[in-house]
Each structure stands twice: as structure tokens, then as C-alpha cells.
Design an enzyme around this catalytic site. Sequence first.
Site, PDB file in Angstrom:
ATOM      1  N   HIS A 479       0.063  -0.252  -3.040  1.00  0.00           N
ATOM      2  CA  HIS A 479      -1.395  -0.162  -3.122  1.00  0.00           C
ATOM      3  C   HIS A 479      -2.008   0.397  -1.847  1.00  0.00           C
ATOM      4  O   HIS A 479      -3.210   0.703  -1.801  1.00  0.00           O
ATOM      5  CB  HIS A 479      -1.975  -1.545  -3.405  1.00  0.00           C
ATOM      6  N   ASP A 483      -4.138   4.003  -5.510  1.00  0.00           N
ATOM      7  CA  ASP A 483      -5.227   3.180  -6.015  1.00  0.00           C
ATOM      8  C   ASP A 483      -4.953   2.764  -7.457  1.00  0.00           C
ATOM      9  O   ASP A 483      -4.118   3.348  -8.144  1.00  0.00           O
ATOM     10  CB  ASP A 483      -6.552   3.946  -5.936  1.00  0.00           C
TER      11      ASP A 483
END
Length: 508
Positions: A479, A483
Site C-alpha cells: 500500500h 493505492d
Amino acid sequence: MTTEVRVPTLGESVTEATVATWFKKPGDSVAVDEMLCELETDKVTVEVPSPAAGTLAEIVAGEGETVGVDALLATLSEGGEATAAPAKAEAPKAEASAAPAASGGGESVDVMVPTLGESVTEATVSTWFKKVGDTVAQDEMLCELETDKVSVEVPAPTAGVLSEILADEGSTVEAGGKLGVIGGSAGAAAAAPAQETAPAPAAQPASTGGKDVEHAPSAQKAMAEAGLSPDQVQGSGRDGRIMKEDVAKAVAAASSAPAPAAAPAAPRGPVSADDAAREERVKMTRLRQTIARRLKDAQNTAAILTTYNEVDMTEVMALRSQYKDQFEKKHGVRLGFMSFFTKACCHALKEVPEVNAEIDGTDIVYKNFVHMGVAAGTPQGLVVPVIRDADSMSFAEIEKAIAEKGRRARDGKLSMAEMQGGTFTISNGGVYGSLMSSPILNPPQSGILGMHKIQDRPMVIDGEIKIRPMMYLALSYDHRIVDGKGAVTFLVRVKEALEDPRRLLMDL
């Protein structure tokens, strides 16, 4: 005439290597293209063949030394400096440890631990394939060592008789340490008849309990992981000894007994004497320790998040069923599901390139190619061979590459180079019956796709309930650079490509 042996070109952006192992010593005769030594870089292992026939006159770069491209490794001569070999072999200490029958002028040669690779200083003796008194040929495999990176086979440096084993199975040895002693040809001639006339004493140390046989530690570990007991595995070693290859065959033949695997990992806290007698404690191999450390490092380093979706496999299964016979007849390989998933992932990675990227310090490195890692479970542990430039390969090329890498993985023949450089990974837990899981990243990659079991489920199609073959998909991603929108988009594109394979042809 003298011929120089130099470091070959090591590959793009690689400027130096470490001399890992010399397979010849000064005074040895060598043939053209016979392997002299092995170099290790941070990317590949490079074998250096002899450029000419002759005698190895001098080793300039010893094991463990760092050398640059085109650096001088050794020199060869056409003359017979044969005096160098006996001089090195005449070691009184070693000769004293040889069998008494070898005292009539036989030479003794020490079997040493080879250089184990960069930053690796010790190894565990996994398996001895020979016992004291056995006759061995030059370069015949004597034993196998396990490090935290690879398994290392130790060949016999000379022909003769294994007169002494100094490091038993399970013991830890350092690079450059002594493993055993081989008696020379005179000792071989004397030891062989002695072994034939009285085989029982020679076999006694390996089997102190009558019919009990000490199985290879790597085999014990593999049996514990697979949930197999020794009586379920047919041993191919001496006296029925079980080797790790035997466990692999047993797992392939009968992989339907996971229950016993829970036995070794059971009780915590105080354990009664009765329970302790029924437990089996097997030390983790270095490979298993490395797997554990890398997986934990991935969790500690990356911000791992997993997103899920499901795919209707109807169209892929129909397409495969329609063309599988023609495909195998033309290409000589079966048409499986992995080529469809590989193609679908390559297609999706073009649209969401950050899933195919990696973090390097404060930079993001985008890869304009796909080196696809395909996770494979083996008796030795999880390995991830890499299919290079999978994005430019056909279905047949992908299937052939996966089949070949899979065989090499099961046989333990993969090199370090074949498991490095991946940019994205696919893990198929469905072959073991997994319905859903959250795969862990393979650093420094930023994405891994988890495939699962295909299961018939009721689905609403055009307002009607129909039974469809469904599979859950899981994408774990870093992450820090991917995204949520990119991760979901990637998984949706994989789903769309599999539910309508024609999209792959149309690049949609």
C-alpha cells in the site's frame, strides 16, 4: 605454453563476483570445457570452463575472493607439473586417519567444506551418500550441505576410499572446515576386499538398533511437513534409508493425508513424559529458516493489504476443454489454467504498472517488462521460479516454461538465478484445496495474486439462479506505492479477461 583463465562477462550491470568453489587443484589435469570453478554474483551463479586442455598450474584467486570482470583466475599449462598434486596430497595427518590397510603408501586427501557464497559462513550437513569404507570416484557426490540460501553438493576431490567422516549428519560446519578423508588408490584396493568379507561391522555405525535406520534429516523434515510417517515412504538409500527425493515421490503419489502433519506441532506448555515419548523434534532446515525470515521481513517492511474478488471460470474452462487436445498435439504440452492467469495478469499490469513496480529507497522503479514468479511448493519448502519476459510469451511458451520450472523445483535443481528478478508473483493455493487466503508479498515485489479452488456455487445470472464454477481471487499489494483504486482496478481487469478471454486477443 601457458593459458590464462579469466573471469567471463557476468551480465548487465554486474561488475564483480565471489569465487565460490574450485573443482580442481594445482596439478590436476583438465580437459577443454571441463568446469574449473564457480563464481557467485548478487544475481547469478557462473560456471567457468577450462579454455584449453592441460594442467592447472596455479590458482590466482582463491575461494572467497572477490574478482572483477576479466580478472585472472588461474593459469593452465600443457606440460605435466604432476608433482604438484602428490605434494598437496601427502598429508601425514590425513594418512594417519586412513584405514590400517591403506598404510602401504596410499595417499589421503581431505574433503573440505566449499565456499558457501556471499555472507554465508556455515552450513548443516544434511545427508551423507557414502559411508566409511565405500569406494568413491572423483567428482562423485559424497554429501549434501544445507545453508540458509541453497543446498550445496560436495563432490569427491579424488578417487579412493572414504576412510573417515569427521562431520556427521545434522552437525554444523564452517566454510573451509573438514568433512572427511579419502584414502588414495592403494587404500582403495585394500579397503574394498575388507568391506566385502566383513560387511556387518562397516554397516553397524549407521544402524545401531538392528533394523532401525537413520533417515536423512532433510527427509525427516519433509515427512514432518507432509504428514507422512517413515512406513509410508519407500526408501531408496542404503538399508532402506529414506532420502528427501523418496518423500517427494510419496507426496506426489499420496497427498491425501494432512492429518498426521498436526502431530509434531501440538502441545504447548508442560508436556508429560508419555506425550514427550510420542513427539518427534526435527530441526528446521536453513532453507525453512530463510523462508520464515523473509516472510516476516515482508510483513515488517511493506504495508501489505489484500483485496478480493471472484471470477466465473465458465468461459476459460470451455475454451480449455475445446482446444486442449489440439493444443497438446501441436505444442507437446498440456493447456492449463496458469497460462490464462499469467496472460490476464500481464494484461492488467500494463494498465496498473505500479503493481509491477518496487520501492528502492525514496524511488519507485517501474518495470517495463514482466518477470512472472510462479510459487511452487516442494518437499524442501516454498520456492518461486521466475518466468522471464512472460508478457512477450505465447500460451504454449508459458505452459512449457511453467512445466519445466516446476519439474526442476520438485527435483531441487533450480539455481539461484532462476529464482531471482521476479517483478510479480502468482500463487496457486487451489491445487491444495484452498478456498480463500491472503498471500504474503515476495520482496521487493509490490504485488502477488492468489488463485484458489474452483467451486460450483449458485450465482444470479440475468435474474436467474445458475450454478457456475467460481474462484476467489486475492491480490496482496504494498500500500506504500499501490493505492486501493489501482489494486481493485488490477483485480477487476484480471476478472474481466478471464470471464471473456477474447479481451486478451483484442487487448481490451
